[in-house]
Design an enzyme around this catalytic site. Sequence first.
Site, PDB file in Angstrom:
ATOM      1  N   HIS A 358      12.011  -0.517   1.037  1.00  0.00           N
ATOM      2  CA  HIS A 358      10.714   0.147   0.898  1.00  0.00           C
ATOM      3  C   HIS A 358      10.423   0.619  -0.515  1.00  0.00           C
ATOM      4  O   HIS A 358       9.433   1.334  -0.715  1.00  0.00           O
ATOM      5  CB  HIS A 358      10.638   1.352   1.830  1.00  0.00           C
ATOM      6  CG  HIS A 358      10.304   1.008   3.241  1.00  0.00           C
ATOM      7  ND1 HIS A 358       9.019   0.786   3.671  1.00  0.00           N
ATOM      8  CD2 HIS A 358      11.085   0.842   4.336  1.00  0.00           C
ATOM      9  CE1 HIS A 358       9.026   0.510   4.959  1.00  0.00           C
ATOM     10  NE2 HIS A 358      10.267   0.518   5.385  1.00  0.00           N
ATOM     11  N   LYS A 546      -1.648  11.615  -0.157  1.00  0.00           N
ATOM     12  CA  LYS A 546      -0.377  10.901  -0.021  1.00  0.00           C
ATOM     13  C   LYS A 546       0.721  11.792  -0.580  1.00  0.00           C
ATOM     14  O   LYS A 546       0.446  12.817  -1.206  1.00  0.00           O
ATOM     15  CB  LYS A 546      -0.403   9.562  -0.755  1.00  0.00           C
ATOM     16  CG  LYS A 546      -0.782   9.656  -2.237  1.00  0.00           C
ATOM     17  CD  LYS A 546      -0.810   8.270  -2.863  1.00  0.00           C
ATOM     18  CE  LYS A 546      -1.999   7.488  -2.333  1.00  0.00           C
ATOM     19  NZ  LYS A 546      -1.716   6.071  -2.185  1.00  0.00           N
ATOM     20  N   ARG A 547       1.954  11.413  -0.336  1.00  0.00           N
ATOM     21  CA  ARG A 547       3.091  12.135  -0.900  1.00  0.00           C
ATOM     22  C   ARG A 547       2.919  12.260  -2.412  1.00  0.00           C
ATOM     23  O   ARG A 547       2.470  11.320  -3.077  1.00  0.00           O
ATOM     24  CB  ARG A 547       4.368  11.363  -0.566  1.00  0.00           C
ATOM     25  CG  ARG A 547       5.651  11.960  -1.108  1.00  0.00           C
ATOM     26  CD  ARG A 547       6.838  11.201  -0.529  1.00  0.00           C
ATOM     27  NE  ARG A 547       6.833   9.785  -0.869  1.00  0.00           N
ATOM     28  CZ  ARG A 547       7.402   9.277  -1.958  1.00  0.00           C
ATOM     29  NH1 ARG A 547       8.014  10.052  -2.827  1.00  0.00           N
ATOM     30  NH2 ARG A 547       7.392   7.963  -2.174  1.00  0.00           N
ATOM     31  N   LYS A 552       2.603   7.817  -8.236  1.00  0.00           N
ATOM     32  CA  LYS A 552       1.350   7.713  -7.472  1.00  0.00           C
ATOM     33  C   LYS A 552       0.157   8.257  -8.267  1.00  0.00           C
ATOM     34  O   LYS A 552      -0.992   8.057  -7.902  1.00  0.00           O
ATOM     35  CB  LYS A 552       1.494   8.434  -6.134  1.00  0.00           C
ATOM     36  CG  LYS A 552       2.524   7.771  -5.221  1.00  0.00           C
ATOM     37  CD  LYS A 552       2.716   8.531  -3.908  1.00  0.00           C
ATOM     38  CE  LYS A 552       3.806   7.911  -3.049  1.00  0.00           C
ATOM     39  NZ  LYS A 552       3.416   6.633  -2.426  1.00  0.00           N
ATOM     40  N   THR A 654       0.212   2.405   2.881  1.00  0.00           N
ATOM     41  CA  THR A 654      -0.535   2.150   4.113  1.00  0.00           C
ATOM     42  C   THR A 654      -1.773   3.026   4.195  1.00  0.00           C
ATOM     43  O   THR A 654      -2.679   2.737   4.962  1.00  0.00           O
ATOM     44  CB  THR A 654       0.334   2.385   5.364  1.00  0.00           C
ATOM     45  OG1 THR A 654       0.927   3.684   5.300  1.00  0.00           O
ATOM     46  CG2 THR A 654       1.428   1.335   5.471  1.00  0.00           C
ATOM     47  N   LYS A 658      -5.668   2.479   5.907  1.00  0.00           N
ATOM     48  CA  LYS A 658      -6.374   3.416   6.794  1.00  0.00           C
ATOM     49  C   LYS A 658      -7.749   3.754   6.236  1.00  0.00           C
ATOM     50  O   LYS A 658      -8.734   3.845   6.983  1.00  0.00           O
ATOM     51  CB  LYS A 658      -5.525   4.678   6.981  1.00  0.00           C
ATOM     52  CG  LYS A 658      -4.214   4.414   7.702  1.00  0.00           C
ATOM     53  CD  LYS A 658      -3.181   5.497   7.426  1.00  0.00           C
ATOM     54  CE  LYS A 658      -1.788   5.002   7.810  1.00  0.00           C
ATOM     55  NZ  LYS A 658      -0.713   5.847   7.266  1.00  0.00           N
TER      56      LYS A 658
END
Length: 817
Positions: A358, A546-547, A552, A654, A658
């Site tokens: 992952h 998100k985390r 990110k 993901t 969504k």
Amino acid sequence: MKLKRFNTKNFQKELKENVRRYYRKELDEANDEELFQCVSLTVKDRIIDEWLETQEAMNTENPKILYYMSMEFLMGRALGNNMINTKCYDHVREAIDELGINLDVIEDQEPDPALGNGGLGRLAACFLDSLSTLGYPAYGCGIRYHYGLFKQKIDNGYQVEKPDNWLKNNYPFELKRPEYSKIVKFGGHVEVKNLPNGKQKFEQVNYQAVKAVPYDIPIVGYGNHVVNVLMIWDAEPVGEFKLDSFDKGDYEKALEQENLARTLCEVLYPNDNHTQGKELRLKQQYFFTSASIQRALSRFDKYNDDIHDLPKKVVFQMNDTHPTVAVAELMRLLLDEYELKWDDAWDITTKTLAYTNHTIMAEALEKWPIEIFSRLLPRIYQIVEEINRRFCLQIEAEYPGDRRKIEQMAIIYDGQIKMANLAIVAGFSVNGVAALHTEILKKRELKDFYEMFPEKFNNKTNGITQRRFLAHGNRLLADWITEKIGPEWITDLKRIEEIAVYADDKKAQKEFMNIKYKNKVALAEYIKNKNKVTVDPRSIFDVQVKRLHEYKRQLLNILHVMYLYNELKEHPDMVFYPRTFIFGAKAAAGYEIAKLTIKLINSVAEVINNDESIDGKIKVVFIENYRVSIAEKIFAASDVSEQISTASKEASGTGNMKFMLNGAVTIGTMDGANVEIVEEVGEENAFIFGMSSDEVIELERNRTYNPMEIFNNDQDIRKVLTQLINGFYSPDDTERFRPIYDSLLNTNRTQFADTYFNLADFKSYAEAQKRVMEAYMDEERWAKMAMLNVAHSGKFSSDRTIQEYVDDIWHLDKLKV
């Protein structure tokens, strides 16, 4: 497939009886929490029948079973999802409405089970939903964390971690199964006994042990009677309390088993900045993998005679490196309990275990110090040593004299055990989770392994369940889609492409955007209640949830907000469409720069939201304690999906799927699954910016990037960064955000300046944001873009992903329930 008819009067009667049985109250005396418990138990009673029928089918058919092993399962609330999948949602709403009960209020009483944190856990949850809906026999295997990662509170702009006590009122959908308890051992040492037949017996002695007790949670398939199981393991002391030791004053010895059992399942991802945290993480990983494999083998033995047939009946999927200790644990059981020879045990193991990678981030590929691993798991360490010895001989045979190969590929090297290497060596399949991610693994991160085992490597692009994130999370849009094209999309998301014919239809565009507006109003009300900030639902809802991790690039997002604010202050009459920037993220408790980024976002929000001179043109909101239940509200209301990770760093993502499913348009880099989203929807229906993965990888290789040059030559960026250290957003402490400033411009605190290329991509990002505003101001164009995103989301169903796993890796047969 015929479903049991819903009888309103019976449901109402059972609900009233449950209130009387469990709370000794009449219905009108029960509070909302009590009503949630009893509505859940009444729905659970409907599930139990199908659960028993599924178990009977598994016992009769003796199918091959998947055991999906994951440290995380970010399930979200169960009541609504279970009602959707048993096709009784509307029936229950009507039934309890007749009794004066509001289903929305009841659903809001349910805590999100604190069993996961980020995308890894949510993916596992989506997979379980799809496995049941497709009818494949499977168990999820995880830990029953008592307090999860943490419940996030924002205090004066800072993240504060509080226990997430989701079990305080009991969880109505779990079922304790003490009859399946297993013993798990830690520590001690291994004694070797020579037997009369010439064999050796390895026995772990002077160990500490806990009893692993499973709690089963039903995973309901959509309308097909199939109910699989998420088994989450809790720990209990093996023996009774040692009163004699306590009476003698040896309090620590009296309590040692209780303490071990209690601490094992307290929290997800204990802080591993210290030795005790590292030890607890390793104990957790071994605890649930050992218990799960033991239960799987017990079931196998009940219905099969020859352990050599295990690969025909069982497959273990290791979700990232956390469960990789399963390799050595399965070997231990086959060698020590089933008394197989090494080659036989290895043959079975390597045909039974598969591995999903992952992450591209090297630091996220787990490595354990030999000292900790060998002390906590002495027999497991012996087996890993032997696997490594044999594998190094294999490397030497294939690449004579190539020490670099051994250095890169050995399972044990430089005092560390490399869990990803163990997973690849033992697994019969190694898959990435997006096409780009898999290619980077093959060409760079795992290149040596790919050259040696090319047949193992494959891609399985992630997916999401449309049943939770559209059918339940966005009821207005789901009903509209069903009205247009029928309900088949609920189990076959490719069918959603049929709404593309409405993308140019003015009436359909208006209906679609009106649904989006209603969802934005609902989110605005939530924000008003929780954040005490008024946001305009007619503004662009630009969302990044998100985390929180540096790659990110939540930092890039907030730096751009600071830049926009500066532009508005300098040019108050500029063309500008109002924007609401919404953030939601948890930062790991020990991740200081990430936690400081949360403080920065909230400090910027404090300044901008209270500046009346900009007339509300920009609002900034940080949503506290981001979780699945609030995510459903956010996705439904979002206009813009921020997917802005540094290219080559995000394995898949993901959240991007969504957002897409709910009609948000992506602004992002060509990273992870963004690449495939753009392939599906067309680049004209997304806003792509920034360096490519190849460009990033090249800069990382040659290290020619100097962010100070950008700082010196770009006055807009210079002004934004200077505001980090001149007190503009921290008048009480000008040095508060110095660590962020340093991380972008120098190596005072980090190995490289601007490790994730925020400044390199800043101008490209700002230009893309201008294009977003221009597109949104053209109402028909935006409506068409949003509708086409929904229409082209069909590829990204977890149903498709699971079918690919089944076809290529697991080879399961559907249950006949």
